[in-house]
Design a protein around this motif. Structure first.
Motif, PDB file in Angstrom:
ATOM      1  N   TYR A   7       0.863  -1.219   0.076  1.00 13.77           N
ATOM      2  CA  TYR A   7       0.045  -0.022   0.014  1.00 13.77           C
ATOM      3  C   TYR A   7       0.866   1.274  -0.039  1.00 13.77           C
ATOM      4  O   TYR A   7       0.488   2.368  -0.483  1.00 13.77           O
ATOM      5  CB  TYR A   7      -1.156  -0.178   1.322  1.00 13.77           C
ATOM      6  CG  TYR A   7      -2.135  -0.573   0.846  1.00 13.77           C
ATOM      7  CD1 TYR A   7      -3.162  -0.026   0.108  1.00 13.77           C
ATOM      8  CD2 TYR A   7      -2.444  -2.090   1.503  1.00 13.77           C
ATOM      9  CE1 TYR A   7      -4.357  -0.832  -0.013  1.00 13.77           C
ATOM     10  CE2 TYR A   7      -3.654  -2.470   1.293  1.00 13.77           C
ATOM     11  CZ  TYR A   7      -4.453  -2.038   0.615  1.00 13.77           C
ATOM     12  OH  TYR A   7      -5.742  -2.710   0.307  1.00 13.77           O
ATOM     13  N   THR A   8       2.056   1.398   0.675  1.00 11.60           N
ATOM     14  CA  THR A   8       2.744   2.377   0.727  1.00 11.60           C
ATOM     15  C   THR A   8       3.269   2.741  -0.601  1.00 11.60           C
ATOM     16  O   THR A   8       3.387   3.836  -1.121  1.00 11.60           O
ATOM     17  CB  THR A   8       4.196   2.264   1.455  1.00 11.60           C
ATOM     18  OG1 THR A   8       3.677   1.762   2.855  1.00 11.60           O
ATOM     19  CG2 THR A   8       5.144   3.310   1.506  1.00 11.60           C
ATOM     20  N   LEU A   9       3.835   1.902  -1.405  1.00 12.00           N
ATOM     21  CA  LEU A   9       4.202   1.833  -2.794  1.00 12.00           C
ATOM     22  C   LEU A   9       3.338   2.212  -3.781  1.00 12.00           C
ATOM     23  O   LEU A   9       3.455   3.233  -4.623  1.00 12.00           O
ATOM     24  CB  LEU A   9       4.731   0.468  -3.190  1.00 12.00           C
ATOM     25  CG  LEU A   9       6.033   0.057  -2.823  1.00 12.00           C
ATOM     26  CD1 LEU A   9       6.767  -1.257  -3.257  1.00 12.00           C
ATOM     27  CD2 LEU A   9       7.380   1.076  -2.869  1.00 12.00           C
ATOM     28  N   ILE A  10       1.996   2.013  -3.683  1.00 12.06           N
ATOM     29  CA  ILE A  10       0.817   2.342  -4.551  1.00 12.06           C
ATOM     30  C   ILE A  10       0.513   3.588  -4.137  1.00 12.06           C
ATOM     31  O   ILE A  10       0.257   4.580  -5.007  1.00 12.06           O
ATOM     32  CB  ILE A  10      -0.417   1.467  -4.524  1.00 12.06           C
ATOM     33  CG1 ILE A  10      -1.150   1.625  -5.901  1.00 12.06           C
ATOM     34  CG2 ILE A  10      -1.078   1.349  -3.207  1.00 12.06           C
ATOM     35  CD1 ILE A  10      -0.425   1.685  -7.076  1.00 12.06           C
ATOM     36  N   ALA A 214      -6.517   2.042  -6.536  1.00 12.84           N
ATOM     37  CA  ALA A 214      -5.642   1.365  -5.328  1.00 12.84           C
ATOM     38  C   ALA A 214      -6.387   0.717  -4.205  1.00 12.84           C
ATOM     39  O   ALA A 214      -6.901   1.280  -3.237  1.00 12.84           O
ATOM     40  CB  ALA A 214      -4.851   2.641  -4.839  1.00 12.84           C
ATOM     41  N   GLY A 215      -6.399  -0.628  -4.522  1.00 12.97           N
ATOM     42  CA  GLY A 215      -6.952  -1.457  -3.352  1.00 12.97           C
ATOM     43  C   GLY A 215      -8.614  -1.458  -3.782  1.00 12.97           C
ATOM     44  O   GLY A 215      -9.281  -2.349  -2.993  1.00 12.97           O
ATOM     45  N   VAL A 216      -9.273  -0.920  -4.439  1.00 13.89           N
ATOM     46  CA  VAL A 216     -10.642  -1.045  -4.786  1.00 13.89           C
ATOM     47  C   VAL A 216     -10.928  -1.340  -6.196  1.00 13.89           C
ATOM     48  O   VAL A 216     -10.398  -0.996  -7.081  1.00 13.89           O
ATOM     49  CB  VAL A 216     -11.272   0.393  -4.346  1.00 13.89           C
ATOM     50  CG1 VAL A 216     -11.263   0.406  -2.875  1.00 13.89           C
ATOM     51  CG2 VAL A 216     -10.954   1.565  -5.067  1.00 13.89           C
ATOM     52  N   SER A 217     -12.121  -1.719  -6.454  1.00 15.87           N
ATOM     53  CA  SER A 217     -12.481  -2.292  -7.705  1.00 15.87           C
ATOM     54  C   SER A 217     -13.855  -1.326  -8.209  1.00 15.87           C
ATOM     55  O   SER A 217     -14.605  -1.715  -9.172  1.00 15.87           O
ATOM     56  CB  SER A 217     -12.965  -3.702  -7.801  1.00 15.87           C
ATOM     57  OG  SER A 217     -11.893  -4.345  -7.551  1.00 15.87           O
ATOM     58  N   GLN A 218     -14.042  -0.277  -7.459  1.00 10.89           N
ATOM     59  CA  GLN A 218     -15.315   0.657  -8.024  1.00 10.89           C
ATOM     60  C   GLN A 218     -14.997   2.001  -7.211  1.00 10.89           C
ATOM     61  O   GLN A 218     -14.320   2.004  -6.132  1.00 10.89           O
ATOM     62  CB  GLN A 218     -16.554  -0.053  -7.399  1.00 10.89           C
ATOM     63  CG  GLN A 218     -16.586  -0.418  -6.016  1.00 10.89           C
ATOM     64  CD  GLN A 218     -18.109  -0.869  -5.777  1.00 10.89           C
ATOM     65  OE1 GLN A 218     -18.544  -1.609  -6.300  1.00 10.89           O
ATOM     66  NE2 GLN A 218     -18.581  -0.653  -4.373  1.00 10.89           N
ATOM     67  N   TRP A 219     -15.790   2.942  -7.751  1.00 13.20           N
ATOM     68  CA  TRP A 219     -15.286   4.344  -7.071  1.00 13.20           C
ATOM     69  C   TRP A 219     -16.407   5.252  -7.245  1.00 13.20           C
ATOM     70  O   TRP A 219     -17.278   5.227  -8.270  1.00 13.20           O
ATOM     71  CB  TRP A 219     -14.230   5.018  -7.868  1.00 13.20           C
ATOM     72  CG  TRP A 219     -13.808   6.268  -7.075  1.00 13.20           C
ATOM     73  CD1 TRP A 219     -13.969   7.657  -7.179  1.00 13.20           C
ATOM     74  CD2 TRP A 219     -13.082   6.223  -5.986  1.00 13.20           C
ATOM     75  NE1 TRP A 219     -13.497   8.312  -6.530  1.00 13.20           N
ATOM     76  CE2 TRP A 219     -12.823   7.713  -5.546  1.00 13.20           C
ATOM     77  CE3 TRP A 219     -12.504   5.088  -5.264  1.00 13.20           C
ATOM     78  CZ2 TRP A 219     -11.988   7.959  -4.385  1.00 13.20           C
ATOM     79  CZ3 TRP A 219     -11.817   5.630  -3.857  1.00 13.20           C
ATOM     80  CH2 TRP A 219     -11.682   6.932  -3.486  1.00 13.20           C
ATOM     81  N   LYS A 220     -16.909   5.864  -6.289  1.00  7.53           N
ATOM     82  CA  LYS A 220     -18.060   7.006  -6.179  1.00  7.53           C
ATOM     83  C   LYS A 220     -17.503   8.292  -6.303  1.00  7.53           C
ATOM     84  O   LYS A 220     -16.562   8.864  -5.360  1.00  7.53           O
ATOM     85  CB  LYS A 220     -18.687   6.896  -4.900  1.00  7.53           C
ATOM     86  CG  LYS A 220     -19.584   5.724  -4.716  1.00  7.53           C
ATOM     87  CD  LYS A 220     -20.486   5.820  -3.414  1.00  7.53           C
ATOM     88  CE  LYS A 220     -21.159   4.414  -3.284  1.00  7.53           C
ATOM     89  NZ  LYS A 220     -22.005   4.761  -1.798  1.00  7.53           N
ATOM     90  N   PHE A 221     -17.632   8.819  -7.577  1.00  9.29           N
ATOM     91  CA  PHE A 221     -17.017   9.864  -7.951  1.00  9.29           C
ATOM     92  C   PHE A 221     -17.534  11.213  -7.265  1.00  9.29           C
ATOM     93  O   PHE A 221     -16.849  12.191  -7.108  1.00  9.29           O
ATOM     94  CB  PHE A 221     -17.089  10.096  -9.546  1.00  9.29           C
ATOM     95  CG  PHE A 221     -16.283   9.376 -10.324  1.00  9.29           C
ATOM     96  CD1 PHE A 221     -14.858   9.930 -10.689  1.00  9.29           C
ATOM     97  CD2 PHE A 221     -16.684   8.169 -10.637  1.00  9.29           C
ATOM     98  CE1 PHE A 221     -14.053   9.098 -11.201  1.00  9.29           C
ATOM     99  CE2 PHE A 221     -15.813   7.365 -11.368  1.00  9.29           C
ATOM    100  CZ  PHE A 221     -14.418   7.682 -11.627  1.00  9.29           C
ATOM    101  N   GLU A 222     -18.561  11.368  -6.488  1.00 12.76           N
ATOM    102  CA  GLU A 222     -18.886  12.258  -5.663  1.00 12.76           C
ATOM    103  C   GLU A 222     -18.147  12.746  -4.416  1.00 12.76           C
ATOM    104  O   GLU A 222     -18.195  13.757  -3.798  1.00 12.76           O
ATOM    105  CB  GLU A 222     -20.395  12.229  -5.155  1.00 12.76           C
ATOM    106  CG  GLU A 222     -20.517  10.850  -4.294  1.00 12.76           C
ATOM    107  CD  GLU A 222     -22.128  10.650  -4.139  1.00 12.76           C
ATOM    108  OE1 GLU A 222     -22.410  10.182  -2.828  1.00 12.76           O
ATOM    109  OE2 GLU A 222     -22.990  10.962  -4.912  1.00 12.76           O
ATOM    110  N   VAL A 223     -17.375  11.765  -4.172  1.00 14.12           N
ATOM    111  CA  VAL A 223     -16.412  11.732  -2.906  1.00 14.12           C
ATOM    112  C   VAL A 223     -15.205  12.295  -3.462  1.00 14.12           C
ATOM    113  O   VAL A 223     -14.061  12.750  -2.453  1.00 14.12           O
ATOM    114  CB  VAL A 223     -16.052  10.554  -2.373  1.00 14.12           C
ATOM    115  CG1 VAL A 223     -17.408   9.733  -1.705  1.00 14.12           C
ATOM    116  CG2 VAL A 223     -15.228   9.403  -3.273  1.00 14.12           C
ATOM    117  N   GLY A 224     -14.820  12.570  -4.736  1.00 15.97           N
ATOM    118  CA  GLY A 224     -13.544  13.096  -5.250  1.00 15.97           C
ATOM    119  C   GLY A 224     -12.293  12.232  -4.904  1.00 15.97           C
ATOM    120  O   GLY A 224     -12.499  10.853  -5.133  1.00 15.97           O
ATOM    121  N   VAL A 225     -11.221  12.695  -4.784  1.00 13.78           N
ATOM    122  CA  VAL A 225     -10.008  11.834  -4.241  1.00 13.78           C
ATOM    123  C   VAL A 225      -9.219  12.394  -2.890  1.00 13.78           C
ATOM    124  O   VAL A 225      -8.224  11.973  -2.559  1.00 13.78           O
ATOM    125  CB  VAL A 225      -8.770  12.341  -5.225  1.00 13.78           C
ATOM    126  CG1 VAL A 225      -9.259  11.643  -6.716  1.00 13.78           C
ATOM    127  CG2 VAL A 225      -8.509  13.606  -5.483  1.00 13.78           C
TER     128      VAL A 225
END
Length: 313
Positions: A7-10, A214-225
């Motif tokens: 996780y540190t590297l990613i 990084a570690g997930v297979s889906q993303w909710k774009f309303e949460v940004g980054v």
């Protein structure tokens, strides 16, 4: 321990890519505070490419197309910053902030529109890429190697070489230090600053793609980054706008970010019963402490944030 390193590297890869983008832009004389929004748009481009890639596409084609789409999306979005700040001399801080707010809103609206068109009952801002994500991963024993780790290392070496070993890089930095002197020897400051911002957008967009995978297979774009664009700016400042130092700073910040994912796997940390929210806050707390202690000795490019006009002295 192996999971912590993974996780540190990613996460460090994300920070390296985005911080390098900010570094190039500021060396050209333009402060890119819009990295957060650029990351979101780049992530959106990559996620949509993964979503619509034909089934059966080879992993190589999938990786190349996804990476290219994230880069293109980041470049196109960063051009808004270039037009406003370079051509129209707008305040770079205000434009960068506006891009951050706009990026999340645009991505959310687009994804919700796509999901609603496919299924009227689906009003989420989520994109799944479960099967596609596997193309980016290679299992080496118990270690899950991500091709983005290698990509971040290559980008680091290329940016370092470009800035200090090429005519383009030296001219770019001259525009960020003394644009009038650069113009006096025939360098087109406007073009160099445009190049710096667009390269920043390319790396920022790619960093956004790496972040959401990084570690997930889906993303909710309303949460940004989650503020990673600003964290990358902290890495850039702590790294003194130098690629080698940025890499070490990214590893440090990436380590603290990784702890929030794997702290429960360490008995002594689990026994302390510290709320998970504290671990989530640690990278940002560390960034505040680091910047408070080191910003006094930081030396940014002299002309960053200063609009350039032909004939000005």
């Amino acid at each position: 321990m192996l999971l912590l390193i993974q996780y540190t590297l990613i996460f460090a890869s994300v920070l390296i890519l985005v911080a390098l983008g900010g570094c190039i832009s500021e060396h050209s004389g333009v402060i890119n505070l819009g990295l957060e929004g650029i990351m979101v748009i780049g992530a959106l481009g990559g996620a949509l490419m993964m979503k619509y890639m034909p089934e059966g596409a080879s992993p190589f084609v999938l990786i190349v197309c996804t990476v290219l789409m994230a880069i293109i999306a980041g470049v196109v979005y960063s051009s808004l910053l270039a037009v406003a700040c370079i051509n129209f001399k707008a305040d770079q801080t205000i434009i960068g902030t506006a891009l951050n707010m706009l990026g999340v809103a645009v991505a959310t609206v687009i994804v919700k529109a796509i999901n609603t068109a496919e299924n009227p009952d689906n009003v989420s801002s989520e994109i799944q890429y479960i099967a596609q994500k596997k193309a980016f991963l290679v299992n080496i024993g118990s270690f899950e190697f991500n091709w983005f780790m290698l990509l971040a290392l290559i980008a680091l070496l290329l940016v370092a070489f470009m800035l200090y070993r090429t005519r383009f890089g030296l001219r770019l930095m001259a525009c960020g230090e003394h644009p009038q002197a650069a113009a006096s020897v025939g360098i087109d400051v406007y073009k160099m600053r445009w190049a710096g911002v667009l390269l920043s957008g390319a790396l920022g967009g790619l960093g956004g793609l790496v972040y959401i995978t990084a570690g997930v297979s889906q993303w909710k774009f309303e949460v940004g980054v989650a503020g990673f664009g600003f964290l990358a700016l902290a890495v850039m400042i702590f790294g003194q706008w130098k690629p080698k130092h940025i890499a070490w700073a990214a590893l440090l910040f990436g380590l603290f970010r990784a702890l929030s994912n794997v702290y429960s796997g360490f008995d002594f940390l689990a026994a302390m019963n510290i709320p998970s929210g504290v671990y989530n806050m640690m990278p940002y707390i560390i960034s505040l402490l680091v910047l408070a202690l080191t910003s006094k000795n930081s030396r940014a490019p002299k002309a960053e944030g200063i609009p350039y006009e032909k004939g000005m002295r």
